[in-house]
Design a protein around this motif. Structure first.
Motif, short mmCIF file in Angstrom:
data_model
loop_
_atom_site.label_atom_id
_atom_site.label_comp_id
_atom_site.label_asym_id
_atom_site.label_seq_id
_atom_site.Cartn_x
_atom_site.Cartn_y
_atom_site.Cartn_z
N VAL A 495 0.82 -1.20 0.00
CA VAL A 495 0.00 0.00 0.00
C VAL A 495 0.86 1.26 0.00
O VAL A 495 0.48 2.28 -0.59
CB VAL A 495 -0.97 -0.02 1.21
CG1 VAL A 495 -0.20 0.15 2.52
CG2 VAL A 495 -2.02 1.07 1.05
N THR A 496 2.03 1.22 0.63
CA THR A 496 2.89 2.41 0.66
C THR A 496 3.42 2.72 -0.74
O THR A 496 3.60 3.90 -1.10
CB THR A 496 4.05 2.20 1.64
OG1 THR A 496 3.51 1.95 2.95
CG2 THR A 496 4.93 3.44 1.73
N ASN A 497 3.66 1.69 -1.53
CA ASN A 497 4.08 1.93 -2.92
C ASN A 497 2.97 2.66 -3.69
O ASN A 497 3.24 3.56 -4.50
CB ASN A 497 4.39 0.60 -3.61
CG ASN A 497 5.59 -0.10 -2.99
OD1 ASN A 497 6.45 0.55 -2.42
ND2 ASN A 497 5.63 -1.41 -3.10
N ILE A 498 1.71 2.28 -3.41
CA ILE A 498 0.59 2.97 -4.05
C ILE A 498 0.51 4.41 -3.57
O ILE A 498 0.29 5.34 -4.36
CB ILE A 498 -0.72 2.21 -3.77
CG1 ILE A 498 -0.69 0.82 -4.41
CG2 ILE A 498 -1.93 3.00 -4.25
CD1 ILE A 498 -1.90 -0.03 -4.11
N THR A 499 0.70 4.60 -2.26
CA THR A 499 0.66 5.96 -1.70
C THR A 499 1.73 6.84 -2.34
O THR A 499 1.47 8.01 -2.68
CB THR A 499 0.85 5.91 -0.18
OG1 THR A 499 -0.17 5.10 0.40
CG2 THR A 499 0.80 7.30 0.43
N GLN A 500 2.93 6.31 -2.49
CA GLN A 500 4.00 7.08 -3.12
C GLN A 500 3.64 7.44 -4.57
O GLN A 500 3.91 8.55 -5.04
CB GLN A 500 5.31 6.28 -3.08
CG GLN A 500 5.86 6.08 -1.69
CD GLN A 500 7.14 5.26 -1.69
OE1 GLN A 500 7.86 5.20 -2.69
NE2 GLN A 500 7.44 4.62 -0.58
N TRP A 501 3.01 6.49 -5.27
CA TRP A 501 2.60 6.76 -6.65
C TRP A 501 1.57 7.90 -6.69
O TRP A 501 1.65 8.80 -7.53
CB TRP A 501 2.00 5.48 -7.25
CG TRP A 501 1.66 5.58 -8.71
CD1 TRP A 501 2.45 5.23 -9.76
CD2 TRP A 501 0.43 6.07 -9.27
NE1 TRP A 501 1.80 5.46 -10.95
CE2 TRP A 501 0.56 5.99 -10.69
CE3 TRP A 501 -0.74 6.57 -8.73
CZ2 TRP A 501 -0.46 6.38 -11.55
CZ3 TRP A 501 -1.75 6.96 -9.60
CH2 TRP A 501 -1.61 6.88 -10.99
N VAL A 502 0.60 7.86 -5.76
CA VAL A 502 -0.42 8.92 -5.70
C VAL A 502 0.24 10.26 -5.41
O VAL A 502 -0.09 11.28 -6.06
CB VAL A 502 -1.46 8.57 -4.63
CG1 VAL A 502 -2.41 9.75 -4.40
CG2 VAL A 502 -2.26 7.34 -5.04
N LEU A 537 8.70 7.61 4.29
CA LEU A 537 7.66 8.27 3.49
C LEU A 537 7.74 9.80 3.64
O LEU A 537 7.44 10.53 2.68
CB LEU A 537 6.28 7.76 3.91
CG LEU A 537 5.10 8.27 3.06
CD1 LEU A 537 5.29 7.86 1.60
CD2 LEU A 537 3.78 7.73 3.61
N VAL A 538 8.14 10.26 4.81
CA VAL A 538 8.29 11.71 4.99
C VAL A 538 9.35 12.24 4.03
O VAL A 538 9.19 13.30 3.42
CB VAL A 538 8.67 12.04 6.45
CG1 VAL A 538 8.95 13.53 6.60
CG2 VAL A 538 7.55 11.62 7.39
N GLY A 539 10.43 11.50 3.87
CA GLY A 539 11.46 11.89 2.92
C GLY A 539 10.95 11.90 1.50
O GLY A 539 11.32 12.78 0.69
N VAL A 540 10.10 10.92 1.17
CA VAL A 540 9.51 10.88 -0.17
C VAL A 540 8.65 12.11 -0.41
O VAL A 540 8.69 12.73 -1.49
CB VAL A 540 8.68 9.59 -0.34
CG1 VAL A 540 7.90 9.62 -1.66
CG2 VAL A 540 9.58 8.35 -0.29
N ILE A 541 7.85 12.49 0.61
CA ILE A 541 6.98 13.67 0.48
C ILE A 541 7.82 14.93 0.30
O ILE A 541 7.54 15.77 -0.57
CB ILE A 541 6.07 13.77 1.71
CG1 ILE A 541 5.10 12.58 1.75
CG2 ILE A 541 5.30 15.09 1.70
CD1 ILE A 541 4.30 12.49 3.03
N LYS A 542 8.85 15.08 1.12
CA LYS A 542 9.71 16.26 1.00
C LYS A 542 10.38 16.32 -0.37
O LYS A 542 10.47 17.38 -1.00
CB LYS A 542 10.77 16.24 2.09
CG LYS A 542 10.24 16.45 3.49
CD LYS A 542 11.36 16.40 4.53
CE LYS A 542 10.82 16.62 5.94
NZ LYS A 542 11.92 16.54 6.95
N GLY A 543 10.83 15.16 -0.84
CA GLY A 543 11.46 15.11 -2.16
C GLY A 543 10.51 15.49 -3.27
O GLY A 543 10.87 16.22 -4.22
#
Length: 697
Positions: A495-502, A537-543
């Motif tokens: 599910v986190t992979n999907i969240t990152q895609w979104v 995931l926080v790092g992904v969001i910041k990026g």
């Protein structure tokens, strides 16, 4: 036996030691005796030959010397050890020869020896066991001849030595014997305690009784050794007791470890590994023994809610209570196991009548539905049961458990608190779940997912933003509903992979579509419970924010009440960093949990979303309306923005708008739509507002 051998060895050693001393003393005495005898014999012979040589001075070389010479030579008769004597002139010619009384006659060889001996230097000489005296007759300046006297030396010496031995040896032997007896007496007295110690050691070895002691006896080191042995026995006894306690402790630990390896510590039931091993053995022999087995897979309904409401301690007690009821209700010969979490397995034997099995399963469902009283709390839980029949026909135990699990899932899907028998057609739904789980990664790589936006508006219809909702049109599975694939993605860890895609695609739409069109209202993105546990995931969001240059406040994150409260500490830390980026946080599905009010003041929430089930009941009764009003009033007092989702009627809109709900979301205004449709929705609203704005101007 060791002490006896030691005593014998000591006695033999002392005998050898004393015998050696006695022999050494006797040898020294004999040596001294022989030296004294030799000195005496030499002195006696020297004096005798001196006197005889002096007498021969007047006789040698005289005309009538024969008679006088014989007279002088016969003076040697009293000396029994004189073998013979001879008188030679200066030219070496034999003048007279004397044969001792011990010699019957003189051989030619002896005469030659006498002639050779007169060639020796004057004095005393030892030759061939004889003492030979060679004397010069007359003045050394004017010698008249030589006197040679041969005295037996070895024979008398041996006889004297033997005489000494015969007189001293018995006395020495008697003395040695007396010493041996004295030593044996004292040695036996001193060594007897060692014999007792040996017997004591053998007794301890046989009895293994380390509390035994031996009376202290003996002298010197023996008594000290006895006391040391008693002290050692006391130490051994104490150490033995300690070791025995330690062994008992280890045995207890071994039993505990064996129990923990085979049984569940919480419920006391068999654990999964032990149960599967026993079930495998039973099923292997089932056909040979003509037995039939059925497997029940029991899964509790809503157990997570109990943990959320009452805490994990009450949840653990509930599991123990469920295990007790299962044991009570299951047949005596059934095997009951905790499969893991809130799931249990029951292997039944010999229920051939399906009606009886139905009754048993129904009884278990009803029994588990009865309330549990735990720490003064009344806790209710239900259970769904899946049943796989004729287990003996399965070749793989894992397939058997899988089929019972599928049947249990079917019972949950049909309304919970019921039981269901496995049917082959159930595999189709199970296989679809597997296909969906396997296809998620492929769908991400091939961009089979798409983003739909459901507008959020003010009560008057003014667009205030949108919620990003994911949709999936699979190339192999067709359209797959989020309600179907999101739970599967959560269970499979994708599910986190999907969240990152979104997140990536929403940020891309904001940069490339919304901002260029002048649309700067926030977009909401949903996060799952699994996402909150992913620190990266926080790092992904910041990026993503840096990459797409997203303005602060342009993205809002939504999390369900269950997800937030189940991971409260982690969620607070996660959203603290999100809030620092300028992103609002919304609490979704509010009111459906069990602990909302107790946690609401402890979590950093900006927006409170009223769940659709409360919105649906608006206008149904005064109590339902009062509940919604309570939520609205509470949010106002806490300074939170209110969003009502699932608004589908004008009555609902009017009620919510009248009482101060700021944000409306639902089909009454718009369904989820693709990006272009959402832009058109915004543009249509803006166009409708332009004439009104001009008229006001």
């Amino acid at each position: 036996m060791l002490i006896n051998s030691l005593r014998t060895a000591i006695m033999l050693l002392s005998l050898l030691f004393m015998s050696g001393i006695a022999w050494s003393v006797l040898s020294l005495a004999l040596m001294e005796h022989r030296q004294l005898y030799a000195g005496y014999a030499e002195g006696d012979l020297d004096a005798l030959t001196d006197n005889l040589a002096a007498g021969l001075v007047a006789v040698v070389n005289q005309p009538d010397e024969f008679f006088q010479l014989k007279t002088l030579m016969l003076k040697l008769d009293p000396y029994e050890h004189v073998k013979g004597a001879a008188v030679f002139n200066t030219n070496g010619q034999l003048i007279d020869f004397y044969i001792g009384s011990s010699q019957q006659q003189v051989s030619d060889e002896q005469r030659i020896q006498f002639r050779n001996w007169q060639l020796l230097e004057p004095g005393l000489h030892h030759k061939d066991g004889n003492l030979i005296a060679v004397k010069l007759i007359g003045d050394p300046a004017f010698p008249l001849g030589f006197l040679v006297v041969v005295n037996d030396f070895q024979g008398p010496l041996d006889a004297s030595t033997n005489s000494l031995l015969s007189s001293t040896l018995p006395t020495a032997l008697i003395a040695i014997l007396i010493l041996m007896m004295v030593f044996a007496f004292f040695g036996n007295r001193w060594l007897t305690p060692l014999t007792h110690l040996s017997a004591f050691a053998r007794r301890v070895q046989r009895s293994r009784d380390y509390s035994l002691t031996i009376p202290v006896s003996g002298h010197y080191e023996v008594s000290e050794l006895t006391q040391d042995i008693n002290n050692m026995m006391d130490v051994i006894r104490r150490e033995s007791e300690i070791n025995l306690d330690y062994v008992n402790l280890l045995e207890k630990r071994r039993e505990e470890m064996e129990y923990l390896a085979n049984y569940d510590s919480l419920t006391g039931l068999m654990n999964r590994k032990f149960f599967i091993g026993m079930m495998d053995d039973l099923l292997r022999s089932a056909k040979d023994e003509g037995k039939q087995y059925d497997l029940m897979f029991v899964g509790l309904d809503g157990f997570k809610g109990v943990n959320d409401s009452f805490g994990h301690e009450i949840g653990d007690m509930l599991l123990a209570g469920v295990a007790g009821r299962l044991i009570t209700q299951a047949p005596a010969n059934a095997l009951v196991s905790r499969h893991g979490g809130d799931e249990f397995l029951i292997l039944l034997e010999g229920i051939e009548d399906k009606a009886r099995l139905d009754a048993l399963a129904g009884s278990m469902v009803s029994g588990l539905a009865q309330k549990f009283t735990i720490s003064s709390w009344e806790v209710r839980i239900t259970a769904s049961i899946g049943i796989a029949r004729h287990c003996e026909n399965y070749g793989d135990v894992r397939e058997l458990i899988r089929d019972a699990d599928i049947a249990m899932f079917d019972a949950k899907r049909d309304g919970k608190s019921r039981f269901s028998f496995f049917e082959p057609q159930m595999m189709a739904h199970h296989q679809r779940r597997i296909d969906i789980a396997n296809a998620i990664s492929h769908a991400l790589n091939d961009n089979e997912f798409s983003i739909h936006y459901q507008p959020k508006v003010a009560p008057d219809g003014t667009p205030l933003g949108a919620e990003a909702l994911i949709r999936w049109h699979s190339s192999t599975l067709g359209f797959v509903s989020p309600a179907e694939f999101i739970p599967i993605a959560e269970q499979s860890g994708k599910v986190t992979n999907i969240t990152q895609w979104v997140i990536q695609h929403v940020c891309e739409d904001i940069r490339d579509v919304f901002l260029p069109m002048g649309i700067d209202t926030p977009i909401s993105i949903n996060l799952s419970a699994a996402d909150l546990k992913k620190y990266h995931l926080v790092g992904v969001i910041k990026g993503a924010f840096r990459k797409y240059q997203i303005p602060a406040g342009m993205i809002e994150f939504e999390v369900t009440e269950h997800s937030y409260l189940d991971n409260l500490e982690i969620a607070n830390k996660f959203f603290a960093e999100i809030t620092a980026l300028g992103c609002p946080v919304a609490l979704d599905d509010f009111g459906t949990g069990y602990s909302s009010l107790s946690y609401l003041t402890k979590i950093p929430i900006d927006v409170l979303k009223i769940d659709k089930q409360f919105v649906d009941n608006i206008g149904t009764s005064e109590r339902d309306d009062a509940l919604v009003l309570t939520i609205i009033e509470m949010a106002k007092r806490l300074g939170m923005v209110l969003c009502a989702e699932g608004v589908e009627s004008e009555q609902q809109l009017t009620f919510l708008g009248h009482h101060g709900c700021q944000i409306i979301q639902g089909y009454y205004f718009a369904k989820p739509m693709i990006c272009q449709e959402y832009i058109e929705f915004i543009q249509a609203h803006n166009a409708s507002d332009c004439p009104q704005a001009a008229a006001e101007a």
